[in-house]
Design a protein around this motif. Structure first.
Motif, PDB file in Angstrom:
ATOM      1  N   ALA A 140       0.832  -1.209   0.000  1.00 27.26           N
ATOM      2  CA  ALA A 140       0.000   0.000   0.000  1.00 27.26           C
ATOM      3  C   ALA A 140       0.865   1.258   0.000  1.00 27.26           C
ATOM      4  CB  ALA A 140      -0.922  -0.007   1.209  1.00 27.26           C
ATOM      5  N   LEU A 144       1.091   4.231  -2.732  1.00 22.29           N
ATOM      6  CA  LEU A 144       0.974   5.639  -2.361  1.00 22.29           C
ATOM      7  C   LEU A 144       2.101   6.466  -2.989  1.00 22.29           C
ATOM      8  CD1 LEU A 144      -0.475   7.821  -0.706  1.00 22.29           C
ATOM      9  CD2 LEU A 144       0.973   7.181   1.236  1.00 22.29           C
ATOM     10  N   ASN A 175      -3.685   2.214 -10.443  1.00 20.15           N
ATOM     11  CA  ASN A 175      -3.234   2.534  -9.084  1.00 20.15           C
ATOM     12  C   ASN A 175      -4.424   2.577  -8.121  1.00 20.15           C
ATOM     13  OD1 ASN A 175      -2.735   4.885  -6.933  1.00 20.15           O
ATOM     14  ND2 ASN A 175      -0.771   3.887  -7.372  1.00 20.15           N
ATOM     15  N   VAL A 179      -5.052   0.039  -4.927  1.00 21.01           N
ATOM     16  CA  VAL A 179      -5.221   0.571  -3.567  1.00 21.01           C
ATOM     17  C   VAL A 179      -6.503   0.013  -2.945  1.00 21.01           C
ATOM     18  CG1 VAL A 179      -5.730   2.650  -2.226  1.00 21.01           C
ATOM     19  CG2 VAL A 179      -3.878   2.669  -3.910  1.00 21.01           C
ATOM     20  N   GLN A 183      -6.808  -2.369   0.421  1.00 18.79           N
ATOM     21  CA  GLN A 183      -7.630  -1.953   1.557  1.00 18.79           C
ATOM     22  C   GLN A 183      -8.635  -3.036   1.934  1.00 18.79           C
ATOM     23  OE1 GLN A 183      -9.242   1.756   0.095  1.00 18.79           O
ATOM     24  NE2 GLN A 183      -7.532   2.981   0.888  1.00 18.79           N
TER      25      GLN A 183
END
Length: 214
Positions: A140, A144, A175, A179, A183
């Motif tokens: 993650a 970022l 991207n 993500v 999550q």
């Protein structure tokens, strides 16, 4: 031989005679009568005592020579017999569940003979999940950092995605999808930790009882 003792098929006469002879010998030795009937499945049954399979129908008590001594009337109606059979099956199912619970208890004691062993397995299991979550968090963070690079490139287009080239828009979309996946995975692993702790807590309650009995 009386008609009711005569088997329907000649091929079974010898076997029926042997059965009757054996039962007669036992019954005479014990001073008892011979009981015979045809059960609900059409099977002829002979015994030296009243036959439980024929409690809902007539049974014939014979003398040692094969003559009818008396006719025993049904002890139960078909409905009563059905209730008895249903209760018997329920009792058997209960006993099977009790036996299965005992088997599981024995297996649990073998696997966890004491609390330190149980605690260690809980710790190891949770540590494995934590390792997975740590790896996901690293991924993650990498996503970022990638998003920061994408944002820097979007500045050349006034941060207007519609003006960005196709390759950059696809990079941004990929991207965002990655993500979201990371999550969701973290949430799933957190829930798995909760389920794991709940399982070990439940086991511990049972094990304390078993250890106490031991």
């Amino acid at each position: 031989m009386p008609a009711f003792l005569r088997p329907p098929l000649p091929s079974t006469s010898i076997a029926w005679g042997v059965v009757l002879l054996v039962v007669s010998t036992v019954a005479l030795a014990q001073g008892k009568g011979i009981y015979t009937c045809i059960d609900s499945k059409g099977r002829r049954i002979t015994s030296d005592r009243p036959i439980t399979e024929c409690l809902d129908r007539e049974q014939r008590e014979l003398t040692g020579s094969g003559t009818v001594k008396r006719v025993v009337p049904p002890s139960y109606t078909a409905e009563e017999r059905a209730r008895i059979d249903a209760q018997k099956k329920a009792d058997e199912a209960l006993q099977a569940r009790i036996a299965e619970e005992k088997r599981r208890d024995r297996a649990l004691l073998i696997r966890y003979p004491n609390k330190p062993v149980h605690d260690k397995e809980r710790t190891d299991a949770l540590a494995q999940i934590d390792e997975v979550i740590s790896a996901v968090n690293k991924r993650a963070q990498a996503l970022l950092d990638q998003r920061k690079d994408i944002s820097a490139e979007l500045e050349f287009y006034q941060n207007d995605v519609s003006k960005a080239p196709l390759w950059l828009r696809r990079k941004l979309e990929d991207n965002e999808q990655q993500v979201a996946v990371q999550q969701r995975f973290v949430v799933e692993q957190t829930q798995e930790k909760q389920r794991l702790n709940a399982r070990f807590d439940e086991e511990l309650v049972k094990l304390r009882q078993l250890w106490g009995q031991k």
